[in-house]
Design a protein around this motif. Sequence first.
Motif, PDB file in Angstrom:
ATOM      1  N   VAL A   1      -2.647   2.352   9.195  1.00 41.01           N
ATOM      2  CA  VAL A   1      -1.882   3.113   8.053  1.00 41.01           C
ATOM      3  C   VAL A   1      -1.498   4.274   8.907  1.00 41.01           C
ATOM      4  CG1 VAL A   1      -2.988   1.895   6.229  1.00 41.01           C
ATOM      5  CG2 VAL A   1      -4.030   4.057   7.384  1.00 41.01           C
ATOM      6  N   GLU A   2      -0.319   4.863   8.513  1.00 35.30           N
ATOM      7  CA  GLU A   2       0.212   6.192   8.633  1.00 35.30           C
ATOM      8  C   GLU A   2       0.551   6.887   7.482  1.00 35.30           C
ATOM      9  OE1 GLU A   2       3.077   6.372  11.937  1.00 35.30           O
ATOM     10  OE2 GLU A   2       2.384   4.479  12.479  1.00 35.30           O
TER      11      GLU A   2
ATOM     12  N   LEU B   1       0.947  -1.302   0.064  1.00 33.18           N
ATOM     13  CA  LEU B   1       0.000  -0.088   0.196  1.00 33.18           C
ATOM     14  C   LEU B   1       0.998   1.332  -0.084  1.00 33.18           C
ATOM     15  CD1 LEU B   1      -2.930  -0.804   2.520  1.00 33.18           C
ATOM     16  CD2 LEU B   1      -2.748  -1.025  -0.091  1.00 33.18           C
ATOM     17  N   PRO B   2       2.079   1.148   0.875  1.00 32.73           N
ATOM     18  CA  PRO B   2       2.755   2.735   0.906  1.00 32.73           C
ATOM     19  C   PRO B   2       3.498   2.874  -0.377  1.00 32.73           C
ATOM     20  CG  PRO B   2       2.965   1.531   2.857  1.00 32.73           C
ATOM     21  CD  PRO B   2       2.320   0.593   1.788  1.00 32.73           C
TER      22      PRO B   2
ATOM     23  N   HIS C   1       0.182  14.745   9.594  1.00 31.88           N
ATOM     24  CA  HIS C   1       0.184  13.473   9.980  1.00 31.88           C
ATOM     25  C   HIS C   1      -0.876  12.659  10.263  1.00 31.88           C
ATOM     26  CE1 HIS C   1       2.311   9.920  11.092  1.00 31.88           C
ATOM     27  NE2 HIS C   1       1.693   9.855  12.049  1.00 31.88           N
ATOM     28  N   TYR C   2      -1.067  11.412   9.829  1.00 32.74           N
ATOM     29  CA  TYR C   2      -2.286  10.811  10.206  1.00 32.74           C
ATOM     30  C   TYR C   2      -1.950   9.596  10.835  1.00 32.74           C
ATOM     31  CZ  TYR C   2      -2.521   8.742   5.247  1.00 32.74           C
ATOM     32  OH  TYR C   2      -2.311   8.002   4.317  1.00 32.74           O
ATOM     33  N   ASP C   3      -2.567   8.705  11.565  1.00 27.28           N
ATOM     34  CA  ASP C   3      -2.366   7.528  12.128  1.00 27.28           C
ATOM     35  C   ASP C   3      -3.911   7.026  12.406  1.00 27.28           C
ATOM     36  OD1 ASP C   3      -1.762   5.415  13.714  1.00 27.28           O
ATOM     37  OD2 ASP C   3      -0.221   6.604  14.780  1.00 27.28           O
ATOM     38  N   SER C   4      -4.313   5.898  11.601  1.00 25.51           N
ATOM     39  CA  SER C   4      -5.564   5.359  11.700  1.00 25.51           C
ATOM     40  C   SER C   4      -5.530   4.030  11.612  1.00 25.51           C
ATOM     41  CB  SER C   4      -6.491   6.325  10.963  1.00 25.51           C
ATOM     42  OG  SER C   4      -6.245   6.067   9.587  1.00 25.51           O
ATOM     43  N   GLU C   5      -6.773   3.344  12.069  1.00 19.70           N
ATOM     44  CA  GLU C   5      -7.096   2.032  11.665  1.00 19.70           C
ATOM     45  C   GLU C   5      -8.389   1.944  10.770  1.00 19.70           C
ATOM     46  OE1 GLU C   5      -6.627  -1.026  14.635  1.00 19.70           O
ATOM     47  OE2 GLU C   5      -4.838   0.113  15.538  1.00 19.70           O
ATOM     48  N   GLY C   6      -8.426   0.939  10.273  1.00 24.14           N
ATOM     49  CA  GLY C   6      -9.611   0.525   9.304  1.00 24.14           C
ATOM     50  C   GLY C   6      -9.764  -0.786   8.777  1.00 24.14           C
ATOM     51  N   PHE C   7     -10.361  -1.036   7.890  1.00 20.59           N
ATOM     52  CA  PHE C   7     -10.568  -2.380   7.291  1.00 20.59           C
ATOM     53  C   PHE C   7      -9.953  -2.418   6.117  1.00 20.59           C
ATOM     54  CE2 PHE C   7     -14.619  -0.423   5.757  1.00 20.59           C
ATOM     55  CZ  PHE C   7     -14.692  -1.222   4.490  1.00 20.59           C
ATOM     56  N   PHE C   8      -9.677  -3.803   5.737  1.00 24.90           N
ATOM     57  CA  PHE C   8      -8.937  -3.946   4.443  1.00 24.90           C
ATOM     58  C   PHE C   8      -9.207  -5.471   3.982  1.00 24.90           C
ATOM     59  CE2 PHE C   8      -5.560  -5.671   1.907  1.00 24.90           C
ATOM     60  CZ  PHE C   8      -5.450  -4.593   0.994  1.00 24.90           C
TER      61      PHE C   8
ATOM     62  N   PRO D   1      -0.790   7.359  -2.678  1.00 25.42           N
ATOM     63  CA  PRO D   1      -0.101   8.632  -2.448  1.00 25.42           C
ATOM     64  C   PRO D   1       0.516   9.289  -1.051  1.00 25.42           C
ATOM     65  CG  PRO D   1      -1.734   8.926  -4.307  1.00 25.42           C
ATOM     66  CD  PRO D   1      -2.005   7.888  -3.402  1.00 25.42           C
ATOM     67  N   THR D   2      -0.868   9.262  -0.167  1.00 19.95           N
ATOM     68  CA  THR D   2      -0.169   9.729   1.247  1.00 19.95           C
ATOM     69  C   THR D   2       0.180   8.876   2.181  1.00 19.95           C
ATOM     70  OG1 THR D   2      -2.722   9.485   1.927  1.00 19.95           O
ATOM     71  CG2 THR D   2      -2.041  11.509   0.708  1.00 19.95           C
ATOM     72  N   THR D   3       0.095   7.439   1.856  1.00 12.76           N
ATOM     73  CA  THR D   3       0.349   6.469   2.821  1.00 12.76           C
ATOM     74  C   THR D   3       1.968   6.069   2.867  1.00 12.76           C
ATOM     75  OG1 THR D   3      -1.710   5.325   2.456  1.00 12.76           O
ATOM     76  CG2 THR D   3      -0.010   4.017   3.513  1.00 12.76           C
ATOM     77  N   LYS D   4       2.481   6.296   4.287  1.00 10.17           N
ATOM     78  CA  LYS D   4       3.766   6.029   4.295  1.00 10.17           C
ATOM     79  C   LYS D   4       4.017   4.638   5.052  1.00 10.17           C
ATOM     80  CE  LYS D   4       4.522  10.151   2.991  1.00 10.17           C
ATOM     81  NZ  LYS D   4       4.826  10.384   1.631  1.00 10.17           N
ATOM     82  N   ARG D   5       2.955   4.083   5.715  1.00 12.64           N
ATOM     83  CA  ARG D   5       3.424   2.894   6.398  1.00 12.64           C
ATOM     84  C   ARG D   5       1.878   2.293   6.541  1.00 12.64           C
ATOM     85  NH1 ARG D   5       5.056   2.820  12.610  1.00 12.64           N
ATOM     86  NH2 ARG D   5       4.640   0.550  13.000  1.00 12.64           N
ATOM     87  N   ALA D   6       1.937   0.808   6.122  1.00 11.27           N
ATOM     88  CA  ALA D   6       0.718   0.278   6.550  1.00 11.27           C
ATOM     89  C   ALA D   6       0.864  -1.340   6.983  1.00 11.27           C
ATOM     90  CB  ALA D   6       0.116  -0.157   5.046  1.00 11.27           C
ATOM     91  N   GLU D   7       0.228  -1.640   7.858  1.00 13.79           N
ATOM     92  CA  GLU D   7       0.546  -2.966   8.728  1.00 13.79           C
ATOM     93  C   GLU D   7      -0.918  -3.666   8.848  1.00 13.79           C
ATOM     94  OE1 GLU D   7       2.646  -2.086  12.226  1.00 13.79           O
ATOM     95  OE2 GLU D   7       4.367  -1.537  11.296  1.00 13.79           O
TER      96      GLU D   7
END
Length: 153
Positions: free
Chosen positions: A47-48, A27-28, A55-62, A32-38
């Motif tokens: 994702v961050e 994903l990163p 800066h954003y730091d959030s959780e969601g579904f995938f 475009p805006t994603t720097k980290r995804a776990e």
Amino acid sequence: MGEYERSIKIQAPRRQVEDFMSDVSNLPKYLPTTKRAEPQQGERVHVEGEAHGHHYDSEGFFRVDKSKNRMEWGAEGEERYRGWLAAKGDENKGPTEVTVHLSFEPSPKISRELHEGTGSQEQTINESLDHALQSLKNLVEGTGGKVEGRAER
């Protein structure tokens, strides 16, 4: 809520495109805006990143829906959004058409930031979707890397 949709053709088999776009660790590389995804437990993802200087730091579904040849994601909270990325084409030979769809309801604060010096909200979001698709194309075809844009600055 805004609805946005963009498409691109990728010169690769559908299976190759799906394998790349559905791997959370990629994903990163193309968003475009994603720097980290776990990946988290179950269908959760953390994702961050940075958008519009914040800066954003959030959780969601995938989740990956193999029956529809697509991945789906989203989050609820201050920023509510849902989206999907779908691939159409032959499983073993290209080209593959990839479509991204985003349903987005930004907070008033984010709406103001999208408008400040960057044009319309629709233009900004469509540009980000185009950058994501072009980055995905570049990486899968082996012709380049991630396309950065003004939303990332």
